[in-house]
Design a protein around this motif. Structure first.
Motif, PDB file in Angstrom:
ATOM      1  N   SER A  14      15.700  13.157  -4.388  1.00 52.77           N
ATOM      2  CA  SER A  14      14.716  12.182  -4.877  1.00 52.77           C
ATOM      3  C   SER A  14      15.223  11.234  -5.971  1.00 52.77           C
ATOM      4  N   GLY A  15      16.532  10.968  -6.004  1.00 53.61           N
ATOM      5  CA  GLY A  15      17.084  10.039  -7.008  1.00 53.61           C
ATOM      6  C   GLY A  15      16.455   8.661  -6.951  1.00 53.61           C
ATOM      7  N   GLU A  16      16.257   8.125  -5.742  1.00 52.64           N
ATOM      8  CA  GLU A  16      15.705   6.773  -5.640  1.00 52.64           C
ATOM      9  C   GLU A  16      14.209   6.773  -5.970  1.00 52.64           C
ATOM     10  N   ARG A  17      13.563   7.897  -5.770  1.00 50.67           N
ATOM     11  CA  ARG A  17      12.128   7.965  -6.133  1.00 50.67           C
ATOM     12  C   ARG A  17      11.966   7.806  -7.638  1.00 50.67           C
ATOM     13  N   GLN A  18      12.886   8.432  -8.383  1.00 45.38           N
ATOM     14  CA  GLN A  18      12.822   8.291  -9.844  1.00 45.38           C
ATOM     15  C   GLN A  18      13.087   6.836 -10.236  1.00 45.38           C
ATOM     16  N   VAL A  19      13.986   6.170  -9.509  1.00 51.56           N
ATOM     17  CA  VAL A  19      14.254   4.754  -9.811  1.00 51.56           C
ATOM     18  C   VAL A  19      12.965   3.935  -9.634  1.00 51.56           C
ATOM     19  N   VAL A  20      12.228   4.220  -8.552  1.00 54.34           N
ATOM     20  CA  VAL A  20      10.983   3.474  -8.312  1.00 54.34           C
ATOM     21  C   VAL A  20       9.967   3.775  -9.424  1.00 54.34           C
ATOM     22  N   SER A  77      13.761  -5.764   4.033  1.00 55.02           N
ATOM     23  CA  SER A  77      12.308  -5.648   3.845  1.00 55.02           C
ATOM     24  C   SER A  77      11.966  -4.479   2.919  1.00 55.02           C
ATOM     25  N   PHE A  78      10.745  -4.557   2.353  1.00 51.18           N
ATOM     26  CA  PHE A  78      10.266  -3.473   1.496  1.00 51.18           C
ATOM     27  C   PHE A  78      10.053  -2.192   2.292  1.00 51.18           C
ATOM     28  N   GLN A  79       9.728  -2.342   3.582  1.00 52.42           N
ATOM     29  CA  GLN A  79       9.553  -1.142   4.418  1.00 52.42           C
ATOM     30  C   GLN A  79      10.872  -0.365   4.505  1.00 52.42           C
ATOM     31  N   GLN A  80      11.968  -1.120   4.695  1.00 53.25           N
ATOM     32  CA  GLN A  80      13.281  -0.455   4.759  1.00 53.25           C
ATOM     33  C   GLN A  80      13.561   0.266   3.431  1.00 53.25           C
ATOM     34  N   TYR A  81      13.225  -0.400   2.336  1.00 56.30           N
ATOM     35  CA  TYR A  81      13.482   0.226   1.034  1.00 56.30           C
ATOM     36  C   TYR A  81      12.584   1.452   0.840  1.00 56.30           C
ATOM     37  N   PHE A  82      11.329   1.354   1.274  1.00 53.35           N
ATOM     38  CA  PHE A  82      10.421   2.500   1.147  1.00 53.35           C
ATOM     39  C   PHE A  82      10.982   3.698   1.924  1.00 53.35           C
ATOM     40  N   ASP A  83      11.453   3.435   3.146  1.00 51.29           N
ATOM     41  CA  ASP A  83      12.002   4.523   3.979  1.00 51.29           C
ATOM     42  C   ASP A  83      13.238   5.127   3.327  1.00 51.29           C
ATOM     43  N   LEU A  84      14.084   4.258   2.785  1.00 52.81           N
ATOM     44  CA  LEU A  84      15.300   4.745   2.106  1.00 52.81           C
ATOM     45  C   LEU A  84      14.917   5.628   0.909  1.00 52.81           C
ATOM     46  N   MET A  85      13.929   5.146   0.142  1.00 52.11           N
ATOM     47  CA  MET A  85      13.500   5.907  -1.042  1.00 52.11           C
ATOM     48  C   MET A  85      12.976   7.288  -0.637  1.00 52.11           C
ATOM     49  N   MET A  86      12.133   7.320   0.384  1.00 52.00           N
ATOM     50  CA  MET A  86      11.530   8.590   0.788  1.00 52.00           C
ATOM     51  C   MET A  86      12.578   9.561   1.318  1.00 52.00           C
ATOM     52  N   ASN A 139       0.820  -1.219   0.000  1.00 49.25           N
ATOM     53  CA  ASN A 139       0.000   0.000   0.000  1.00 49.25           C
ATOM     54  C   ASN A 139       0.849   1.263   0.000  1.00 49.25           C
ATOM     55  N   SER A 140       2.005   1.219   0.679  1.00 45.01           N
ATOM     56  CA  SER A 140       2.881   2.397   0.684  1.00 45.01           C
ATOM     57  C   SER A 140       3.370   2.702  -0.737  1.00 45.01           C
ATOM     58  N   PHE A 141       3.817   1.662  -1.464  1.00 48.84           N
ATOM     59  CA  PHE A 141       4.292   1.888  -2.836  1.00 48.84           C
ATOM     60  C   PHE A 141       3.127   2.245  -3.759  1.00 48.84           C
ATOM     61  N   ARG A 142       1.968   1.630  -3.504  1.00 45.97           N
ATOM     62  CA  ARG A 142       0.804   1.929  -4.329  1.00 45.97           C
ATOM     63  C   ARG A 142       0.426   3.408  -4.192  1.00 45.97           C
ATOM     64  N   THR A 143       0.418   3.904  -2.951  1.00 47.86           N
ATOM     65  CA  THR A 143       0.079   5.312  -2.734  1.00 47.86           C
ATOM     66  C   THR A 143       1.142   6.220  -3.368  1.00 47.86           C
ATOM     67  N   PHE A 144       2.404   5.821  -3.231  1.00 47.47           N
ATOM     68  CA  PHE A 144       3.492   6.628  -3.795  1.00 47.47           C
ATOM     69  C   PHE A 144       3.333   6.768  -5.312  1.00 47.47           C
ATOM     70  N   ILE A 145       3.109   5.656  -6.005  1.00 48.84           N
ATOM     71  CA  ILE A 145       3.074   5.721  -7.481  1.00 48.84           C
ATOM     72  C   ILE A 145       1.776   6.406  -7.949  1.00 48.84           C
ATOM     73  N   TYR A 146       0.727   6.292  -7.152  1.00 53.54           N
ATOM     74  CA  TYR A 146      -0.513   7.009  -7.511  1.00 53.54           C
ATOM     75  C   TYR A 146      -0.306   8.514  -7.344  1.00 53.54           C
ATOM     76  N   ASP A 147       0.246   8.909  -6.221  1.00 51.75           N
ATOM     77  CA  ASP A 147       0.424  10.342  -5.964  1.00 51.75           C
ATOM     78  C   ASP A 147       1.412  10.973  -6.939  1.00 51.75           C
ATOM     79  N   ASN A 148       2.416  10.206  -7.333  1.00 56.16           N
ATOM     80  CA  ASN A 148       3.488  10.792  -8.144  1.00 56.16           C
ATOM     81  C   ASN A 148       3.330  10.598  -9.645  1.00 56.16           C
ATOM     82  N   ALA A 149       2.646   9.522 -10.057  1.00 54.09           N
ATOM     83  CA  ALA A 149       2.518   9.273 -11.497  1.00 54.09           C
ATOM     84  C   ALA A 149       1.064   9.133 -11.940  1.00 54.09           C
ATOM     85  N   GLY A 150       0.156   9.043 -10.998  1.00 51.91           N
ATOM     86  CA  GLY A 150      -1.256   8.851 -11.352  1.00 51.91           C
ATOM     87  C   GLY A 150      -1.565   7.388 -11.649  1.00 51.91           C
TER      88      GLY A 150
END
Ligand SMILES: C[S@@+](CC[C@H](N)C(=O)[O-])C[C@H]1O[C@@H](n2cnc3c(N)ncnc32)[C@H](O)[C@@H]1O
Length: 270
Positions: A63-69, A49-58, A12-23
């Protein structure tokens, strides 16, 4: 190889991220896709874990890692002369009526690795002779924008290109470039690519005679589609055309557009 699993809350964290940022609207069925596409980043950073990766990305700097996602969670499938009926329509109905003088401006608005923009470029060069034209290609993924700018493809990707165009517009790689082809500079120099997020205000990109918005609306919900179509209609010249993908629909949201044939619209006279 160790397989990571994603919890509902991580998904859900990644789902919300990609919705908010890319639609992009990811359904529950996309859990496996998200797991497989992002697992390599967990390995890259030796995370558990994906949570650790989500925190790292944020927390990532600039925002380099956000673009990677964003690059990893977009689907960039495309090929030359995809949906050939659109190219026939351009060839038969639009280009013969085009009166020279002004530059014909075309936008490939979710251009992925550039095959769509270069297919249009081959047709314009062939049909318009010396009439000026230019193509702008854009995508939210910076990875595909960079690939598109190179115009350099694997030979295995050329299936849709008519043989005459292969000879006229494509340079076959030799020696270490064996198995690749490069789009000829003659047309490459009239095609430019930039990162554009269709969900955000579009900025100063000018107006267009023809817009290709194909195979991207499927990723958006109704609210996002309405917003994007409204922005695009504003960027269309009077009499401009809009092409959408054959499996897409503007049902209920084509204000300002007149349907010409299925998936091809013209800007309505207001
Ligand atoms: C399946 S490809 C379509 C490529 C090409 N138009 C075609 O029909 O072959 C969809 C593209 O839309 C891009 N995309 C997704 N969301 C976007 C957004 N919010 N803004 C711009 N491009 C986006 C993706 O990165 C991807 O390259």
């Amino acid at each position: 190889m160790f397989q990571f699993t994603i919890t509902d809350s991580e998904f859900n964290s990644f789902r919300t991220f990609i919705y908010d940022n890319a639609g992009i609207n990811l359904s529950d069925e996309k859990k496996t896709l998200v797991t497989s596409r992002l697992s390599k980043r967990l390995r890259h950073y030796s995370l558990d874990s994906f949570q650790q990766y989500f925190d790292l990305m944020m927390a990532s700097v600039q925002s380099g890692e956000r673009q990677v996602v964003i690059d990893l969670l977009t689907t960039n499938e495309t090929y030359f002369f995809r949906e050939p009926k659109h190219f026939s329509f351009l060839e038969r109905e639009i280009l013969p009526k085009w009166k020279g003088g002004k530059t014909l401006r075309v936008w490939s608005a979710a251009s992925s690795t550039g095959e769509e923009a270069y297919s249009i470029a081959m047709l314009l060069d062939d049909m318009l002779g010396n009439h000026p034209w230019e193509i702008f290609g854009s995508d939210i993924s910076s990875r595909v924008v960079k690939a598109a700018q190179k115009g350099h493809y694997q030979q295995t990707r050329i299936d849709g290109i008519p043989v005459a165009y292969l000879h006229k517009y494509c340079l076959k790689g030799v020696d270490e470039q064996e198995g690749t082809l490069l789009i000829d500079k003659k047309i490459r120099q009239k095609v430019s690519f930039s990162s554009v997020n269709l969900k955000n205000p579009l900025g100063n990109i000018g107006s267009f005679d023809i817009i290709f918005l194909r195979n991207v609306l499927i990723y958006f919900d109704m609210e996002t589609k309405i917003k994007i179509i409204r922005q695009l209609v504003d960027k269309m010249k009077p009499d401009g055309y809009l092409f959408i993908g054959h499996s897409e629909s503007l049902k209920g949201i084509h204000d300002g557009l007149e349907a010409i044939i299925p998936t091809v619209y013209k800007k309505a006279v207001s």
